[in-house]
Design a protein around this motif. Structure first.
Motif, PDB file in Angstrom:
ATOM      1  N   ALA A 177       0.854  -1.186   0.000  1.00  0.00           N
ATOM      2  CA  ALA A 177       0.000   0.000   0.000  1.00  0.00           C
ATOM      3  C   ALA A 177       0.891   1.238   0.000  1.00  0.00           C
ATOM      4  O   ALA A 177       2.109   1.156   0.235  1.00  0.00           O
ATOM      5  CB  ALA A 177      -0.923   0.009   1.224  1.00  0.00           C
ATOM      6  N   PHE A 178       0.286   2.382  -0.289  1.00  0.00           N
ATOM      7  CA  PHE A 178       1.033   3.637  -0.212  1.00  0.00           C
ATOM      8  C   PHE A 178       0.078   4.780   0.123  1.00  0.00           C
ATOM      9  O   PHE A 178      -1.150   4.667  -0.026  1.00  0.00           O
ATOM     10  CB  PHE A 178       1.779   3.924  -1.519  1.00  0.00           C
ATOM     11  N   ILE A 179       0.666   5.861   0.599  1.00  0.00           N
ATOM     12  CA  ILE A 179      -0.059   7.104   0.881  1.00  0.00           C
ATOM     13  C   ILE A 179       0.599   8.209   0.077  1.00  0.00           C
ATOM     14  O   ILE A 179       1.830   8.301   0.021  1.00  0.00           O
ATOM     15  CB  ILE A 179      -0.021   7.446   2.387  1.00  0.00           C
ATOM     16  N   MET A 180      -0.197   9.037  -0.573  1.00  0.00           N
ATOM     17  CA  MET A 180       0.324  10.225  -1.250  1.00  0.00           C
ATOM     18  C   MET A 180       0.001  11.436  -0.393  1.00  0.00           C
ATOM     19  O   MET A 180      -1.129  11.587   0.095  1.00  0.00           O
ATOM     20  CB  MET A 180      -0.285  10.358  -2.645  1.00  0.00           C
ATOM     21  N   TYR A 181       0.988  12.290  -0.195  1.00  0.00           N
ATOM     22  CA  TYR A 181       0.797  13.407   0.732  1.00  0.00           C
ATOM     23  C   TYR A 181       1.692  14.567   0.326  1.00  0.00           C
ATOM     24  O   TYR A 181       2.610  14.437  -0.486  1.00  0.00           O
ATOM     25  CB  TYR A 181       1.127  12.964   2.165  1.00  0.00           C
ATOM     26  N   ALA A 182       1.419  15.709   0.918  1.00  0.00           N
ATOM     27  CA  ALA A 182       2.218  16.909   0.692  1.00  0.00           C
ATOM     28  C   ALA A 182       2.294  17.690   1.996  1.00  0.00           C
ATOM     29  O   ALA A 182       1.450  17.534   2.884  1.00  0.00           O
ATOM     30  CB  ALA A 182       1.618  17.777  -0.423  1.00  0.00           C
ATOM     31  N   ARG A 183       3.309  18.515   2.096  1.00  0.00           N
ATOM     32  CA  ARG A 183       3.497  19.316   3.302  1.00  0.00           C
ATOM     33  C   ARG A 183       3.151  20.764   3.025  1.00  0.00           C
ATOM     34  O   ARG A 183       3.508  21.323   1.989  1.00  0.00           O
ATOM     35  CB  ARG A 183       4.941  19.224   3.799  1.00  0.00           C
ATOM     36  N   ARG A 214       2.857  23.335   9.022  1.00  0.00           N
ATOM     37  CA  ARG A 214       3.048  22.215   9.938  1.00  0.00           C
ATOM     38  C   ARG A 214       2.075  21.083   9.663  1.00  0.00           C
ATOM     39  O   ARG A 214       1.918  20.185  10.477  1.00  0.00           O
ATOM     40  CB  ARG A 214       2.889  22.675  11.390  1.00  0.00           C
ATOM     41  N   SER A 215       1.437  21.110   8.511  1.00  0.00           N
ATOM     42  CA  SER A 215       0.479  20.061   8.155  1.00  0.00           C
ATOM     43  C   SER A 215       1.091  19.123   7.122  1.00  0.00           C
ATOM     44  O   SER A 215       1.649  19.574   6.117  1.00  0.00           O
ATOM     45  CB  SER A 215      -0.809  20.666   7.593  1.00  0.00           C
ATOM     46  N   LEU A 216       0.995  17.826   7.404  1.00  0.00           N
ATOM     47  CA  LEU A 216       1.248  16.810   6.384  1.00  0.00           C
ATOM     48  C   LEU A 216      -0.122  16.293   5.961  1.00  0.00           C
ATOM     49  O   LEU A 216      -0.815  15.641   6.748  1.00  0.00           O
ATOM     50  CB  LEU A 216       2.110  15.672   6.932  1.00  0.00           C
ATOM     51  N   VAL A 217      -0.516  16.607   4.736  1.00  0.00           N
ATOM     52  CA  VAL A 217      -1.870  16.333   4.256  1.00  0.00           C
ATOM     53  C   VAL A 217      -1.832  15.143   3.313  1.00  0.00           C
ATOM     54  O   VAL A 217      -1.203  15.191   2.248  1.00  0.00           O
ATOM     55  CB  VAL A 217      -2.466  17.561   3.547  1.00  0.00           C
ATOM     56  N   ALA A 218      -2.491  14.065   3.727  1.00  0.00           N
ATOM     57  CA  ALA A 218      -2.601  12.866   2.887  1.00  0.00           C
ATOM     58  C   ALA A 218      -3.864  12.971   2.044  1.00  0.00           C
ATOM     59  O   ALA A 218      -4.927  13.362   2.539  1.00  0.00           O
ATOM     60  CB  ALA A 218      -2.632  11.612   3.748  1.00  0.00           C
ATOM     61  N   LEU A 219      -3.737  12.620   0.782  1.00  0.00           N
ATOM     62  CA  LEU A 219      -4.882  12.662  -0.135  1.00  0.00           C
ATOM     63  C   LEU A 219      -5.543  11.286  -0.176  1.00  0.00           C
ATOM     64  O   LEU A 219      -4.886  10.295  -0.533  1.00  0.00           O
ATOM     65  CB  LEU A 219      -4.428  13.082  -1.520  1.00  0.00           C
ATOM     66  N   TYR A 220      -6.797  11.237   0.191  1.00  0.00           N
ATOM     67  CA  TYR A 220      -7.602  10.002   0.220  1.00  0.00           C
ATOM     68  C   TYR A 220      -7.096   9.041   1.303  1.00  0.00           C
ATOM     69  O   TYR A 220      -6.114   9.299   2.001  1.00  0.00           O
ATOM     70  CB  TYR A 220      -7.620   9.299  -1.139  1.00  0.00           C
ATOM     71  N   ASP A 221      -7.833   7.945   1.432  1.00  0.00           N
ATOM     72  CA  ASP A 221      -7.381   6.858   2.292  1.00  0.00           C
ATOM     73  C   ASP A 221      -6.135   6.225   1.673  1.00  0.00           C
ATOM     74  O   ASP A 221      -5.881   6.383   0.470  1.00  0.00           O
ATOM     75  CB  ASP A 221      -8.481   5.795   2.417  1.00  0.00           C
ATOM     76  N   PRO A 222      -5.348   5.489   2.472  1.00  0.00           N
ATOM     77  CA  PRO A 222      -4.215   4.766   1.878  1.00  0.00           C
ATOM     78  C   PRO A 222      -4.670   3.861   0.745  1.00  0.00           C
ATOM     79  O   PRO A 222      -5.732   3.232   0.814  1.00  0.00           O
ATOM     80  CB  PRO A 222      -3.658   3.962   3.054  1.00  0.00           C
ATOM     81  N   ILE A 223      -3.880   3.792  -0.297  1.00  0.00           N
ATOM     82  CA  ILE A 223      -4.199   2.977  -1.470  1.00  0.00           C
ATOM     83  C   ILE A 223      -3.657   1.578  -1.243  1.00  0.00           C
ATOM     84  O   ILE A 223      -2.454   1.375  -1.092  1.00  0.00           O
ATOM     85  CB  ILE A 223      -3.583   3.578  -2.744  1.00  0.00           C
ATOM     86  N   PRO A 273      -3.222  -3.677   5.196  1.00  0.00           N
ATOM     87  CA  PRO A 273      -2.113  -2.721   5.063  1.00  0.00           C
ATOM     88  C   PRO A 273      -2.569  -1.268   5.157  1.00  0.00           C
ATOM     89  O   PRO A 273      -1.801  -0.407   5.577  1.00  0.00           O
ATOM     90  CB  PRO A 273      -1.537  -3.034   3.675  1.00  0.00           C
ATOM     91  N   ARG A 274      -3.818  -1.009   4.765  1.00  0.00           N
ATOM     92  CA  ARG A 274      -4.332   0.359   4.861  1.00  0.00           C
ATOM     93  C   ARG A 274      -4.328   0.832   6.309  1.00  0.00           C
ATOM     94  O   ARG A 274      -3.927   1.965   6.617  1.00  0.00           O
ATOM     95  CB  ARG A 274      -5.751   0.398   4.290  1.00  0.00           C
ATOM     96  N   ALA A 275      -4.767  -0.035   7.225  1.00  0.00           N
ATOM     97  CA  ALA A 275      -4.754   0.313   8.644  1.00  0.00           C
ATOM     98  C   ALA A 275      -3.332   0.535   9.138  1.00  0.00           C
ATOM     99  O   ALA A 275      -3.065   1.461   9.928  1.00  0.00           O
ATOM    100  CB  ALA A 275      -5.433  -0.792   9.444  1.00  0.00           C
ATOM    101  N   GLU A 276      -2.388  -0.296   8.678  1.00  0.00           N
ATOM    102  CA  GLU A 276      -0.989  -0.132   9.074  1.00  0.00           C
ATOM    103  C   GLU A 276      -0.433   1.182   8.544  1.00  0.00           C
ATOM    104  O   GLU A 276       0.334   1.872   9.226  1.00  0.00           O
ATOM    105  CB  GLU A 276      -0.167  -1.301   8.549  1.00  0.00           C
ATOM    106  N   MET A 277      -0.812   1.550   7.323  1.00  0.00           N
ATOM    107  CA  MET A 277      -0.284   2.769   6.705  1.00  0.00           C
ATOM    108  C   MET A 277      -0.751   4.023   7.428  1.00  0.00           C
ATOM    109  O   MET A 277      -0.021   5.019   7.497  1.00  0.00           O
ATOM    110  CB  MET A 277      -0.723   2.831   5.237  1.00  0.00           C
ATOM    111  N   ILE A 278      -1.960   4.004   7.970  1.00  0.00           N
ATOM    112  CA  ILE A 278      -2.461   5.167   8.707  1.00  0.00           C
ATOM    113  C   ILE A 278      -1.581   5.417   9.927  1.00  0.00           C
ATOM    114  O   ILE A 278      -1.208   6.559  10.234  1.00  0.00           O
ATOM    115  CB  ILE A 278      -3.933   4.951   9.093  1.00  0.00           C
ATOM    116  N   TRP A 279      -1.219   4.341  10.635  1.00  0.00           N
ATOM    117  CA  TRP A 279      -0.300   4.484  11.764  1.00  0.00           C
ATOM    118  C   TRP A 279       1.086   4.905  11.277  1.00  0.00           C
ATOM    119  O   TRP A 279       1.770   5.716  11.928  1.00  0.00           O
ATOM    120  CB  TRP A 279      -0.205   3.173  12.532  1.00  0.00           C
ATOM    121  N   GLN A 280       1.533   4.357  10.168  1.00  0.00           N
ATOM    122  CA  GLN A 280       2.855   4.706   9.645  1.00  0.00           C
ATOM    123  C   GLN A 280       2.917   6.192   9.297  1.00  0.00           C
ATOM    124  O   GLN A 280       3.937   6.863   9.531  1.00  0.00           O
ATOM    125  CB  GLN A 280       3.145   3.852   8.407  1.00  0.00           C
TER     126      GLN A 280
END
Length: 880
Positions: free
Chosen positions: A589-595, A598-607, A612-619
């Motif tokens: 799985a992966f997460i796409m995000y930008a800074r 002080r915000s790291l903004v992830a776009l959508y739920d983990p792909i 693995p999606r639940a693990e990626m949210i914690w990661q």
């Protein structure tokens, strides 16, 4: 949300001007609130320890031991009965809160949620977070939303604080001479203050009554106009009922301690001091008010009752009213989780539950017990029997090792809270070893039993700890380190208190005799403190945190492979290359995000798949902690909200996404909507419109760029980013592209977002030439729906309508009411209703979409940061 259409520019939700100075202050408060709060908490906790030491300086631990044992059984039974009554009364808070929030829950559910929330909140403090998390877990399973849970938690938490001042004033006036004696103030001054408090609350009640709105559409709520804002308050009847409930609650809790006292002062004076100590403990934010609460009561009654009897009563009060309900609440929650665990068909159904935080709390308590046990003398008779069987050095080593395990339990509790499988394994082993050492150091079978039971519970709920991350990758946590430091400091304080009659000399460090309790305690305290310092320094001085960078071509290929096997075609926006990528350790799985700020903004739920999606949210949360940034998830689905609650986020509704069920969609069906769509398709075909799908890399991009430039110029907009694709050959080469021709000439196009799973299809850029026929975009949508239906796809996404589906009634949250007002009246800024009507033609299913953000001040800053990312910077917020 699809970025472009002929009807509207859907590139982002409308962004209202934000005062830069206000935003700057909000950012500063958000950035430094945790260190400021931790510093104040540490300062107050240290002052409380010093005050307790001063008040108990002349008392030895044996006097405390004798006072505890001399407490009559009738007093203990009465205190237990008062505790039961008190927690029954506490359920009244829950009932009132449910009436205020308009929640319809069964009495059994309210009883479980109320008891466990208050028991855990009383023990660890921060009831808004701890109690709110418990309530959300239990009530959300019954269909209750996050807004209602937050409203209930806020009502239950503020009820006590708002009722304490008038109750304290009434307690003072009920026995003014005794209250003046207890507080050391004059009767005139104390009576004047009490009357002033009552008059102030009476004036406040009258002011609220006068400012109430004439129409009150919500039951059990009073809407009050204050300036330009409308506040939602409980009705007079509910307020008076809550005042009675609070009075009974405080009286029951005070009775628990009052019954444990050997000499009882007048109850009115005692109740007043109890209220002041309770308020000070709550305001200090020290977990459970430990030290602060005791210091005030010792200062008021130590001379009258005696330091040892009063300290013994306070200790028993903590055990009976705080620790015992906490343990019962943990057991009840674990039993409740066990039902889900054993009846769940998939592990992920129990992965995001209460088992992990409850077990983390129990492990933390186990560490506290081991450290406090190491700081106090062992039972002499047990040691005498152990001396015949074991070498003295082994007993000393077991004592020392048990204390070190206690420190490790404090620290590993954070890993359990983060659901790390490595933390689970190491903690289980350490608890079993700690149980063995507890038996060897003095046959502490009670301690060993508790550790063994905790290890057994960890084994039962093994599936709750699903993250394969390494322990060394856990981010630094100031809160957890400060909490552990406070426990170690308390154990050192307890050590010096227990052995204050033992003169210090250097030989104490080298005594290894059977009766050398003080040397064992000194070595254990030093070892615990050194171990904590080593871990803290290692935590702070680790290698540099990972850098945030735009993806390389190799990373884009990895993301494309994961995307192809997923059922989330929106993940194709990762291929724009303007967002950083965070990958699962096994590339699942992966997460796409930008800074931004002080915000790291992830776009959508983990792909990726669910587990693995639940693990990626914690990661992602770990990554944010390493960079001291706030985690933000933009446009997430309701089914994943429990995972975001796990990492401490709350949800703000953004709007609704339209998804067409291709199994049931039938263009030939009866009905006005299908008739209109058939007309569009037939009329477009007769007029010369045709639709063609091009494979990746084969579409005539030069011709499409002419259409795109004309569309941008006609809409007076520029290319945006983050949640939107852009016209770029490097981006569009990854996708199939649909082109609408008019009399053989391209007039509109869209790039298609697809995966190999065929569960869902969507589209990103959708642009048409200003001179294209009027029905071109609707013709394209009808053609794509038929195209994917023929290819046996399950659903087709039409994108999100911002602010759609938000509550309009007055009692709804402020953000929803503002959003609904903009949706209804903001047509000059954004064609919300037109976009909704356009998509309604296709008879879609509407699914809510949320932003998951930290609570408090963070949502406002996070929304501004996300809007700036979409707009391409601050200038994009004011330029189209």
């Amino acid at each position: 949300m699809r970025p472009d259409s002929q009807e509207v520019d859907t590139s982002s939700a409308p962004v209202h001007p934000v005062d830069p100075r206000r935003l700057r202050w909000l950012e500063l408060l958000s950035r430094y609130r945790q260190p400021i709060g931790l510093t104040v908490t540490l300062l107050l906790f240290g002052i409380a320890l010093i005050a307790c030491w001063h008040l108990l300086f002349e008392m030895d631990i044996y006097a405390l031991h004798d006072s505890v044992l001399s407490t009559p059984r009738s007093s203990l039974a009465g205190a237990l009965a008062a505790t039961v009554v008190g927690f029954i009364v506490l359920l009244g808070y829950e009932w009132s809160a449910s009436r205020y929030a308009g929640a319809d829950l069964k009495p059994a559910t309210l009883a479980l949620g109320g008891f466990t929330a208050f028991a855990i909140g009383n023990a660890i403090g921060l009831s808004l977070l701890s109690g709110g998390s418990v309530r959300y877990r239990l009530y959300s399973r019954k269909g209750m939303g996050a807004t209602e849970v937050a409203r209930m938690t806020l009502f239950a938490s503020l009820s006590l604080g708002c009722a304490l001042p008038p109750l304290a004033a009434l307690a003072t006036l009920s026995d003014l001479p005794a209250a003046a004696t207890a507080l050391g103030l004059s009767e005139g001054l104390l009576g004047s203050v009490a009357c002033a408090v009552l008059l102030l609350f009476a004036a406040l009640a009258i002011g609220i009554y006068r400012r109430r709105l004439p129409e009150q559409p919500i039951a059990n709520n009073l809407l009050v106009r204050v300036g330009r804002r409308t506040l939602r308050l409980p009705t007079l009847r509910l307020t008076l009922l809550q005042l009675v409930i609070t009075a009974l609650d405080v009286a029951a809790a005070a009775t628990v301690l009052y019954l444990l006292l050997p000499e009882t002062p007048p109850f009115g004076a005692f109740l007043l001091v109890y209220l002041l100590a309770l308020a000070a403990g709550v305001l200090s934010h020290v977990p459970g008010g430990v030290g602060v609460f005791e210091a005030i009561l010792l200062a008021a009654f130590a001379d009258q009752i005696g330091a040892a009897p009063l300290a013994a009563a306070l200790l028993l009060y903590r055990i009976i009213y705080v620790v015992l309900p906490l343990l019962v609440a943990c057991v009840m929650l674990l039993i409740n989780e066990g039902r889900r665990f054993f009846f769940a068909q998939q592990a992920i159904r129990v992965a995001s539950g209460l088992a992990a935080p409850v077990l983390a709390l129990l492990v933390f308590l186990s560490g506290v017990v081991l450290l406090f046990s190491g700081a106090t003398p062992e039972i002499d008779t047990r040691l005498e029997h152990m001396g015949f069987l074991l070498p003295h050095r082994l007993i000393d080593a077991s004592h020392f090792g048990a204390s070190l395990i206690g420190v490790l339990c404090l620290l590993l509790a954070q890993g359990l809270r983060r659901r790390l499988s490595a933390a689970w394994m190491l903690t289980t082993i350490l608890l079993l070893v700690g149980a063995l050492l507890s038996l060897l150091k003095g046959f502490d079978w009670e301690e060993a039993t508790m550790l063994t039971l905790t290890a057994a519970l960890l084994a039962v709920f093994r599936r709750s700890f699903y993250r394969p991350s390494r322990l060394l990758e856990v981010p630094f946590s100031g809160v957890w380190l400060v909490s552990s430091a406070c426990v170690v400091a308390s154990s050192i304080w307890l050590l010096f208190f227990a052995y204050q009659d033992v003169p210090y000399n250097n030989q104490l460090w080298w005594q290894f005799t059977l009766d050398a309790d003080a040397p064992r305690g000194l070595r254990s305290a030093l070892g615990s403190a050194v171990l904590l310092i080593i871990v803290a320094l290692t935590w702070l001085l680790r290698t540099a945190r990972p850098t945030i960078h735009l993806p390389t071509p190799e990373e884009l290929e990895r993301a494309a492979r994961i995307l192809a096997h997923s059922s989330q075609p929106d993940g194709g926006l990762a291929l724009t290359g303007d967002k950083a990528l965070l990958f699962h350790p096994n590339d699942k799985a992966f997460i796409m995000y930008a800074r931004r700020g002080r915000s790291l903004v992830a776009l959508y739920d983990p792909i990726g798949p669910t587990q693995p999606r639940a693990e990626m949210i914690w990661q992602f949360r770990d990554l944010c902690d390493l960079h001291h940034a706030r985690p933000v998830f933009y446009q997430v689905r309701a089914e994943n909200l429990p995972f975001y609650m796990d990492i401490g986020l709350t949800a703000i509704k953004l709007g609704e996404e339209a998804r067409v069920n291709l199994h049931t969609f039938d263009l030939e069906a009866k009905g006005k909507e299908m008739k209109d769509l058939r007309y569009t398709w037939n009329r477009g075909t007769r007029d010369g419109l045709s639709l063609e799908v091009y494979e990746p890399g084969t579409a005539p991009l030069d011709e499409l760029k002419i259409i795109s430039d004309a569309w941008l110029s006609g809409k007076n907009v520029r290319e945006k980013g983050f949640s939107l694709g852009r016209f770029s050959a490097d981006y569009l080469k990854h996708f199939r592209i649909v082109i609408v021709h008019f009399e053989g000439k391209p007039v509109a196009f869209a790039n298609l977002l697809e995966t190999d799973r065929r569960d869902l299809a969507s589209l990103d850029l959708m642009r048409a030439h200003p001179e294209a026929p009027k029905l071109t975009m609707e013709f394209m949508m009808v053609g794509l729906i038929q195209h994917y239906k023929a290819k046996e796809y399950a659903r087709f996404s039409l994108g999100m309508v911002p602010l759609s589906g938000l509550q309009t009634r007055r009692g709804a949250p402020l953000t929803q009411r503002l959003g609904s007002m903009v949706f209804q009246r903001g047509e000059q800024l954004y064609n919300f209703q037109g976009l909704r009507r356009f998509k309604d033609k296709f008879q879609p299913d509407w699914e809510p979409r949320y932003m998951a953000v930290p609570a408090g001040l963070d949502p406002m800053v996070a929304l501004a940061d996300t809007a700036a990312l979409i707009a391409g910077g601050l200038t994009g917020l004011v330029k189209r």
